[in-house]
Design an enzyme around this catalytic site. Sequence first.
Site, PDB file in Angstrom:
ATOM      1  N   ASP A 225       0.828  -1.202   0.000  1.00  0.00           N
ATOM      2  CA  ASP A 225       0.000   0.000   0.000  1.00  0.00           C
ATOM      3  C   ASP A 225       0.868   1.260   0.000  1.00  0.00           C
ATOM      4  OD1 ASP A 225      -2.079  -1.700   0.087  1.00  0.00           O
ATOM      5  OD2 ASP A 225      -2.868  -1.048   2.044  1.00  0.00           O
TER       6      ASP A 225
ATOM      7  N   LEU B  76     -35.520  -8.347  -8.017  1.00  0.00           N
ATOM      8  CA  LEU B  76     -35.527  -9.810  -8.076  1.00  0.00           C
ATOM      9  C   LEU B  76     -36.648 -10.367  -7.215  1.00  0.00           C
ATOM     10  CD1 LEU B  76     -31.721 -10.518  -7.557  1.00  0.00           C
ATOM     11  CD2 LEU B  76     -33.015 -11.066  -9.617  1.00  0.00           C
TER      12      LEU B  76
ATOM     13  N   LYS C 221     -25.390 -12.715  -3.317  1.00  0.00           N
ATOM     14  CA  LYS C 221     -26.188 -11.486  -3.346  1.00  0.00           C
ATOM     15  C   LYS C 221     -25.610 -10.553  -2.302  1.00  0.00           C
ATOM     16  CE  LYS C 221     -30.930  -9.820  -3.531  1.00  0.00           C
ATOM     17  NZ  LYS C 221     -30.876  -8.736  -2.553  1.00  0.00           N
TER      18      LYS C 221
ATOM     19  N   ARG D 200     -29.559   2.942  -8.440  1.00  0.00           N
ATOM     20  CA  ARG D 200     -30.647   2.246  -9.109  1.00  0.00           C
ATOM     21  C   ARG D 200     -31.939   3.065  -9.017  1.00  0.00           C
ATOM     22  NH1 ARG D 200     -34.458  -1.255  -6.959  1.00  0.00           N
ATOM     23  NH2 ARG D 200     -35.473  -2.495  -8.537  1.00  0.00           N
TER      24      ARG D 200
ATOM     25  N   GLU E 156     -22.832  -3.874  -7.513  1.00  0.00           N
ATOM     26  CA  GLU E 156     -23.117  -3.468  -6.151  1.00  0.00           C
ATOM     27  C   GLU E 156     -21.895  -2.791  -5.534  1.00  0.00           C
ATOM     28  OE1 GLU E 156     -26.235  -4.448  -5.438  1.00  0.00           O
ATOM     29  OE2 GLU E 156     -26.413  -4.393  -3.253  1.00  0.00           O
TER      30      GLU E 156
ATOM     31  N   LYS F 248     -29.310 -17.270 -11.754  1.00  0.00           N
ATOM     32  CA  LYS F 248     -29.723 -16.736 -13.054  1.00  0.00           C
ATOM     33  C   LYS F 248     -29.594 -17.805 -14.126  1.00  0.00           C
ATOM     34  CE  LYS F 248     -27.911 -12.198 -11.817  1.00  0.00           C
ATOM     35  NZ  LYS F 248     -26.784 -11.260 -11.972  1.00  0.00           N
TER      36      LYS F 248
ATOM     37  N   LYS G  76     -32.809 -16.460  -0.595  1.00  0.00           N
ATOM     38  CA  LYS G  76     -32.337 -15.716   0.572  1.00  0.00           C
ATOM     39  C   LYS G  76     -31.758 -16.639   1.659  1.00  0.00           C
ATOM     40  CE  LYS G  76     -33.120 -11.736   0.894  1.00  0.00           C
ATOM     41  NZ  LYS G  76     -33.749 -10.490   0.569  1.00  0.00           N
TER      42      LYS G  76
ATOM     43  N   CYS H 177     -40.358   7.930  35.779  1.00  0.00           N
ATOM     44  CA  CYS H 177     -39.524   8.272  34.621  1.00  0.00           C
ATOM     45  C   CYS H 177     -38.045   8.288  35.009  1.00  0.00           C
ATOM     46  CB  CYS H 177     -39.921   9.637  34.075  1.00  0.00           C
ATOM     47  SG  CYS H 177     -38.844  10.197  32.756  1.00  0.00           S
TER      48      CYS H 177
ATOM     49  N   CYS I 202     -44.077   8.945  29.918  1.00  0.00           N
ATOM     50  CA  CYS I 202     -43.890   9.993  30.905  1.00  0.00           C
ATOM     51  C   CYS I 202     -44.683  11.186  30.377  1.00  0.00           C
ATOM     52  CB  CYS I 202     -42.403  10.351  31.006  1.00  0.00           C
ATOM     53  SG  CYS I 202     -42.127  11.906  31.866  1.00  0.00           S
TER      54      CYS I 202
HETATM   55  S1  IVH Z   1     -29.226  -9.081 -10.753  1.00  0.00           S
HETATM   56  C1  IVH Z   1     -32.142  -8.478 -13.507  1.00  0.00           C
HETATM   57  N1  IVH Z   1     -27.226 -10.045  -9.358  1.00  0.00           N
HETATM   58  O1  IVH Z   1     -30.218  -7.350  -5.609  1.00  0.00           O
HETATM   59  C2  IVH Z   1     -31.844  -8.742 -12.118  1.00  0.00           C
HETATM   60  N2  IVH Z   1     -28.602  -8.402  -8.321  1.00  0.00           N
HETATM   61  O2  IVH Z   1     -33.229  -7.465  -5.657  1.00  0.00           O
HETATM   62  C3  IVH Z   1     -31.324  -7.561 -11.421  1.00  0.00           C
HETATM   63  N3  IVH Z   1     -27.914  -7.782  -6.073  1.00  0.00           N
HETATM   64  O3  IVH Z   1     -30.953  -4.201  -6.884  1.00  0.00           O
HETATM   65  C4  IVH Z   1     -30.353  -7.772 -10.372  1.00  0.00           C
HETATM   66  N4  IVH Z   1     -26.169  -9.100  -5.964  1.00  0.00           N
HETATM   67  O4  IVH Z   1     -28.726  -4.528  -5.739  1.00  0.00           O
HETATM   68  C5  IVH Z   1     -28.268  -9.187  -9.358  1.00  0.00           C
HETATM   69  N5  IVH Z   1     -25.418 -10.965  -8.270  1.00  0.00           N
HETATM   70  C6  IVH Z   1     -26.441 -10.126  -8.273  1.00  0.00           C
HETATM   71  C7  IVH Z   1     -26.741  -9.288  -7.164  1.00  0.00           C
HETATM   72  C8  IVH Z   1     -27.849  -8.449  -7.231  1.00  0.00           C
HETATM   73  C9  IVH Z   1     -26.892  -8.185  -5.321  1.00  0.00           C
HETATM   74  C10 IVH Z   1     -28.929  -6.797  -5.636  1.00  0.00           C
HETATM   75  C11 IVH Z   1     -29.038  -5.620  -6.533  1.00  0.00           C
HETATM   76  C12 IVH Z   1     -30.467  -5.502  -6.950  1.00  0.00           C
HETATM   77  C13 IVH Z   1     -31.153  -6.360  -5.953  1.00  0.00           C
HETATM   78  C14 IVH Z   1     -32.356  -7.010  -6.601  1.00  0.00           C
END
Ligand code: IVH
Length: 671
Positions: free
Chosen positions: A31, A81, A114, A135, A171, A287, A311, A405, A423
């Site tokens: 660094d 999503l 995510k 966004r 992100e 995806k 999730k 109080c 109170c």
């Molecule tokens: S794809 C077309 N990929 O999740 C789909 N989103 O709920 C659009 N996010 O606003 C999002 N990691 O901030 C995608 N690998 C990832 C992601 C991701 C985090 C967040 C993103 C988005 C939110 C959607």
Amino acid sequence: MDASSRLAELRALIHQHNYRYHVLDDPRISDQQYDGLFQELLALEEAHPELITADSPSRRVGGAPLAGFTQVEHRIAMLSLDNCFTESELTDFHERLQRYLNEPVISGYSVEPKLDGLAVELVYVHGVFSLGATRGDGRSGEDITGQLKTVRAIPLRLIEPFPERLEVRGEVYMRRDDFARFNEKQLAEGKPLLANPRNGAAGSLRQLDPAVTASRPLRFFAYGVADPAITGCTHQYGLLRWLSERGVPVSPEVAFCPDPEAVLRRYAELRDKRDLLPYEIDGLVIKVNDFSLQQRLGVKTRAPRWAIAYKLAPPQASTTLNDVIFQVGRTGAVTPVAVLEPVPVGGVIVGRATLHNEDEISKKDLRIGDTVLVQRAGDVIPEIVRPVTENRTGTELPITMPQRCPACDHDLHREPGEAATRCRNPLCPAQRLRALIHFGSKAGLDIEGLGKKSVEQLYESGLLRTIPDIYRLTSSEVAALPGWGERSAALLLSAIEKARQPPLDRFLSAIGIRYVGETTATLLMNHFGSLAALRAAGTEDFIAIDGIGERTADQLTNFFQEPELIDMLEQLDTLGVRPAAPSLSPSHQTLSGMVVVFTGSLAGLSRDEAKKLAKEHGAKISSSISRQVTHVVAGEKAGGKLAQAEQSGKTILSEEEFLALVSTSSDSSTK
Ligand code: IVH
């Protein structure tokens, strides 16, 4: 070597080392050595300003502070999503896609962490980072180019070959170790702490001054592009590799999974190593890998059909409940707060958790000394899930609400049907202090320089006791306080001066009437037009307003009859504080404070015209019903959203009612 060649060399070196560090995760210099190169670059550029280029790494710092953010429209909407939570929901997703495509052709998934940060879009024109935006609502976001340039992981220039225009999505996040180090530094300097890494990332980007953003340790991972076709890539997994070859960082945790079984295995793997990751994740994004299949599957209104967020359960940990303290809020509500043996929960140290109220304590059957399970969900304040009763030894002590109080020793009351213990002493110092903090805060009149710390100091010094005292402050008194000087005192006084003619709705939410937030305050302002008319009104008048219920109406009537309050309003008036409905001025925005969703088709104007009109009058537009939404304008054939809005108690407007709202203000503005 001449300055120009050395500069070119330095820029190339810095770009190269940045890439090694952020994309390849394989730095070759320390660094300190990196900083050395950077300092040399800055010095040379200072001596030869004519040689500075737009993509020079030095351009990462020093953008001018903004007066406000401007909106930018995304060329292609940034979608959200759908979520799922269980294995069977994930399998359903896979089967749904196969049915939809009518053949078992899904040739695998890109499975990505995510990240929990802030979604942004980065626009590269001829390979140069030219525009960056949040966004926002998916259609348009805020221009935060200057702020994003300070994020070292975001390349200012792409590695060739690249298309003429590329919109990268990803992100911005904060690593756990960076977050902890940053907070340690803040603590040492007596500055406010960040609540968690997610808030850290989002809050740092929404700073008007890019220099503040630059001081925050932010990072970036890309997860896609707006229009994959222009990249020549045919699959998501390949696109992410292509992006990292362009110099854009991608999470090393991205995996290709050929079938749902492999996805489930990957889910279990990441779930188990979640706490070891350097950053927080709240799930996996699954995806469809093949872009041609994504195309066939298409998108719904809000989210694509070809992706789903699987999730992870919010992180939990167990610790000891050491004590419960009681805090008095600005409306007198006494909130029990659990004092915990500090424990890392998903990488963040938690030492406090709110217990909300008396009923919550008995419902959860908590005792002091209990081992408790603590949970941190998203950016929500940590909460206690339950006591671990198996660990009880019999020495645990019951928690009782105080009778008096903790701040002023007055009797506490709990009204039938109410959860809060209060109170009711109007002179209670804890309430006064909270009320003062609220008055100056963003939710109140947003007086610059009158943040929590300053109010506490002014309160302790005796200069501030009541809201009118704010308008009695003099610069010499303030300047004499420790940590203040002539300049900062003058700045504070001028901010207070500006708050002498506040918009009526802001004033109403600032003085802290129970149940009156921004939306109700705006309704009141639009209905009564002046403080005098409002003060003359009775319960019946309040109830007659669409959007105000009995409870709020009663509260309002009582509030304006309090001798304390009447006295405060008189004092403010004497001090020249004149809240006014800005409808008298041409810039008046009748819909300010409203967040509006349009649904169904409108007869007299197009959806876009309606949105534009609403925005011009100060409303924010949302595309889906969320907690923030205040109003729903329902046209012909309004469907699911209307039902959802009715269920969640939003104010529903017909097209006529909406037009009446906007025309009142245009009429008055032309007068
Ligand atoms: S794809 C077309 N990929 O999740 C789909 N989103 O709920 C659009 N996010 O606003 C999002 N990691 O901030 C995608 N690998 C990832 C992601 C991701 C985090 C967040 C993103 C988005 C939110 C959607």
